[in-house]
Scaffold this active site. Structure first.
Site, PDB file in Angstrom:
ATOM      1  N   LYS A  24      45.262  76.871  95.723  1.00  0.00           N
ATOM      2  CA  LYS A  24      45.398  78.212  96.296  1.00  0.00           C
ATOM      3  C   LYS A  24      46.380  78.134  97.458  1.00  0.00           C
ATOM      4  O   LYS A  24      46.281  77.241  98.298  1.00  0.00           O
ATOM      5  CB  LYS A  24      44.043  78.741  96.768  1.00  0.00           C
ATOM      6  CG  LYS A  24      43.065  79.005  95.627  1.00  0.00           C
ATOM      7  CD  LYS A  24      41.783  79.646  96.107  1.00  0.00           C
ATOM      8  CE  LYS A  24      40.884  78.643  96.805  1.00  0.00           C
ATOM      9  NZ  LYS A  24      39.556  79.209  97.144  1.00  0.00           N
ATOM     10  N   ARG A 107      44.311  71.945 103.543  1.00  0.00           N
ATOM     11  CA  ARG A 107      42.869  71.704 103.610  1.00  0.00           C
ATOM     12  C   ARG A 107      42.590  70.317 103.058  1.00  0.00           C
ATOM     13  O   ARG A 107      42.935  70.001 101.917  1.00  0.00           O
ATOM     14  CB  ARG A 107      42.099  72.739 102.792  1.00  0.00           C
ATOM     15  CG  ARG A 107      40.590  72.478 102.808  1.00  0.00           C
ATOM     16  CD  ARG A 107      39.854  73.274 101.752  1.00  0.00           C
ATOM     17  NE  ARG A 107      38.461  72.864 101.673  1.00  0.00           N
ATOM     18  CZ  ARG A 107      37.708  72.968 100.580  1.00  0.00           C
ATOM     19  NH1 ARG A 107      38.214  73.458  99.466  1.00  0.00           N
ATOM     20  NH2 ARG A 107      36.451  72.572 100.598  1.00  0.00           N
ATOM     21  N   ASP A 163      37.641  69.698 106.652  1.00  0.00           N
ATOM     22  CA  ASP A 163      36.328  70.338 106.527  1.00  0.00           C
ATOM     23  C   ASP A 163      35.293  69.639 107.394  1.00  0.00           C
ATOM     24  O   ASP A 163      34.381  70.274 107.941  1.00  0.00           O
ATOM     25  CB  ASP A 163      35.859  70.301 105.068  1.00  0.00           C
ATOM     26  CG  ASP A 163      36.382  71.476 104.260  1.00  0.00           C
ATOM     27  OD1 ASP A 163      36.405  72.598 104.788  1.00  0.00           O
ATOM     28  OD2 ASP A 163      36.773  71.270 103.102  1.00  0.00           O
ATOM     29  N   HIS A 223      27.735  78.574 101.503  1.00  0.00           N
ATOM     30  CA  HIS A 223      28.984  78.681 100.756  1.00  0.00           C
ATOM     31  C   HIS A 223      28.641  78.349  99.309  1.00  0.00           C
ATOM     32  O   HIS A 223      28.401  77.185  98.971  1.00  0.00           O
ATOM     33  CB  HIS A 223      30.038  77.712 101.302  1.00  0.00           C
ATOM     34  CG  HIS A 223      31.347  77.787 100.585  1.00  0.00           C
ATOM     35  ND1 HIS A 223      32.479  78.345 101.146  1.00  0.00           N
ATOM     36  CD2 HIS A 223      31.707  77.392  99.345  1.00  0.00           C
ATOM     37  CE1 HIS A 223      33.469  78.298 100.279  1.00  0.00           C
ATOM     38  NE2 HIS A 223      33.025  77.704  99.175  1.00  0.00           N
ATOM     39  N   GLY A 227      31.506  74.476  94.146  1.00  0.00           N
ATOM     40  CA  GLY A 227      30.797  73.556  95.024  1.00  0.00           C
ATOM     41  C   GLY A 227      29.918  74.410  95.919  1.00  0.00           C
ATOM     42  O   GLY A 227      30.360  75.454  96.404  1.00  0.00           O
ATOM     43  N   GLU A 375      39.547  80.282 103.746  1.00  0.00           N
ATOM     44  CA  GLU A 375      39.905  78.991 104.335  1.00  0.00           C
ATOM     45  C   GLU A 375      41.394  78.914 104.678  1.00  0.00           C
ATOM     46  O   GLU A 375      41.782  78.304 105.679  1.00  0.00           O
ATOM     47  CB  GLU A 375      39.523  77.870 103.367  1.00  0.00           C
ATOM     48  CG  GLU A 375      38.022  77.708 103.193  1.00  0.00           C
ATOM     49  CD  GLU A 375      37.627  77.059 101.885  1.00  0.00           C
ATOM     50  OE1 GLU A 375      36.670  76.265 101.888  1.00  0.00           O
ATOM     51  OE2 GLU A 375      38.269  77.350 100.854  1.00  0.00           O
TER      52      GLU A 375
END
Length: 394
Positions: A24, A107, A163, A223, A227, A375
């Site tokens: 993304k 990320r 993260d 979340h 995942g 994110e």
């Protein structure tokens, strides 16, 4: 690879979020003032990278530029070729000069003991590479994109956002496993936490929505996507075991082994099944949770099993975390593809905004909220507001 080059406050910030089989990307216009958030220009996504054919989507906001949606793209065979395809479309379809990109945010799921974002150098690249065994589904994909960015956009900083950094406040008695601590420290064996960038976005957004300082909030954050994890926040900080419910797309275990190491560790057949042949698809034949929900309502036993298994895990964590917060909780917040989009939240889909109250009795002090997590924006915002990345004006 080089150390930080301070960039002028003009041009674009690019945010890259590499999943195990997806990529993304969001592009933001930089504001001259660090107080003002960067402005979203366009979004793009690539899916099914490791299960071809890959599909490509591209949309430029507030523009007549052609929108591409789920276009089959045989030339994309890995994350590097996916990023190259994005840059080609950026130039040929959106007519945006890639050399105007001055900061690239990546990320990175596992940062080990990195406590904040870092510009990628040879040293940091190899350190992240060494951590890949602790996050094999994601760190490798992120490194492939980082390598591509450094190659084709050498004048832009590539910055890693971790993260794990959000969870650095977890007390040692919660983060530690009951194993020899000399071995644990040498090998980095402890609980690091999941989805930290998402939780950082949610915490900031919920604080704004409730009009309270983030440091005053006690929250249970979920979340829920391919995942799925749960995190408890006390006084604005991650404080309780941030637990991975399951990696539901194709894995069930909490530990993933490097295949080369697995043989040496004598991983049993049962462990192999849990780590590589489990999840939604193994239970139901699909990774689409919306389809699983519909089929469960129609009476499918295997889909009921999958749905109830997921719900049971969620309830266990919410109950445990509520107790650990001494019942002092401002809100439970759902996010992620499953958390944001389900039958209970149908009214949210058509609404503008980021945070929504779905509490059955809105007068209650303990709220149930839905947050559209982002994110990519969280990375771009932190990048924009971190002085060390930018040229200093007199």
């Amino acid at each position: 690879m080089s150390d930080i080059t301070q960039a002028p406050r003009s041009g674009y910030i690019l945010s890259c979020n590499a999943g195990s089989s997806s990529l993304k990307i969001s592009l933001y216009q930089i504001n001259a003032s660090p107080v003002e958030p960067p402005r979203l220009i366009l979004v793009s996504s690539i899916s099914s990278i490791t299960a071809p054919p890959a599909t490509f989507s591209f949309e430029r906001l507030s523009s007549s530029t052609r929108t591409i949606k789920n276009e089959v793209t045989p030339s994309v065979t890995d994350h590097a070729s996916g990023f190259a395809h994005f840059l080609d479309i950026l130039q040929t379809v959106a007519n945006i000069d890639k050399t105007k990109i001055v900061q690239i945010c990546h990320r990175v799921v596992h940062g080990g003991d990195f406590l904040e974002s870092v510009v990628i150098s040879d040293e940091t690249y190899h350190h992240i590479e060494k951590l890949s065994d602790l996050a094999p589904l994601h760190n490798g994909a992120a490194l492939a994109v980082i390598k591509s960015c450094i190659s084709v956009l050498p004048n832009a900083n590539s910055i890693a956002f971790f993260d794990t950094a959000f969870h650095r406040s977890i007390p040692s008695h919660i983060a530690s496993y009951a194993i020899d601590q000399t071995v644990a420290k040498k090998r980095g064996l402890k609980k690091y936490g999941f989805h930290g960038l998402s939780y950082s976005f949610i915490l900031r957004s919920v604080a704004q929505y409730l009009d309270k300082p983030a440091t005053s909030l006690n929250l249970i954050l979920l979340h829920l996507g391919s995942g799925a994890s749960v995190c408890a926040v006390k006084g604005g900080h991650s404080c309780i075991d941030p637990s991975l419910i399951f990696h539901y797309t194709n894995k069930a275990g909490r530990i993933s082994h490097d295949p080369k190491v697995a043989t040496q560790l004598h991983v049993t057949q049962a462990e192999n099944i849990l780590n590589s042949k489990a999840g939604w698809k193994s239970l139901t034949g699909t990774t689409d949770f919306g389809l699983i929900t519909r089929r469960a309502q129609e009476g499918s036993e295997v889909d009921k099993l999958a749905f109830n298994l997921f719900a049971d895990r969620i309830l266990n964590y919410i109950g445990s975390y509520h107790l650990k917060l001494d019942g002092q909780m401002d809100a439970i917040v759902f996010s992620g593809g499953i958390g944001e989009r389900n039958e209970a939240n149908q009214s949210v889909d058509s609404q503008e905004g980021v945070v929504f109250d779905i509490t059955a009795r809105p007068t209650e002090t303990k709220k149930i909220l839905v947050c559209r997590t982002d994110e990519q924006f969280e990375m771009a915002l932190e990048c924009s507001q971190t002085g060390k990345f930018w040229e200093q004006t007199p």
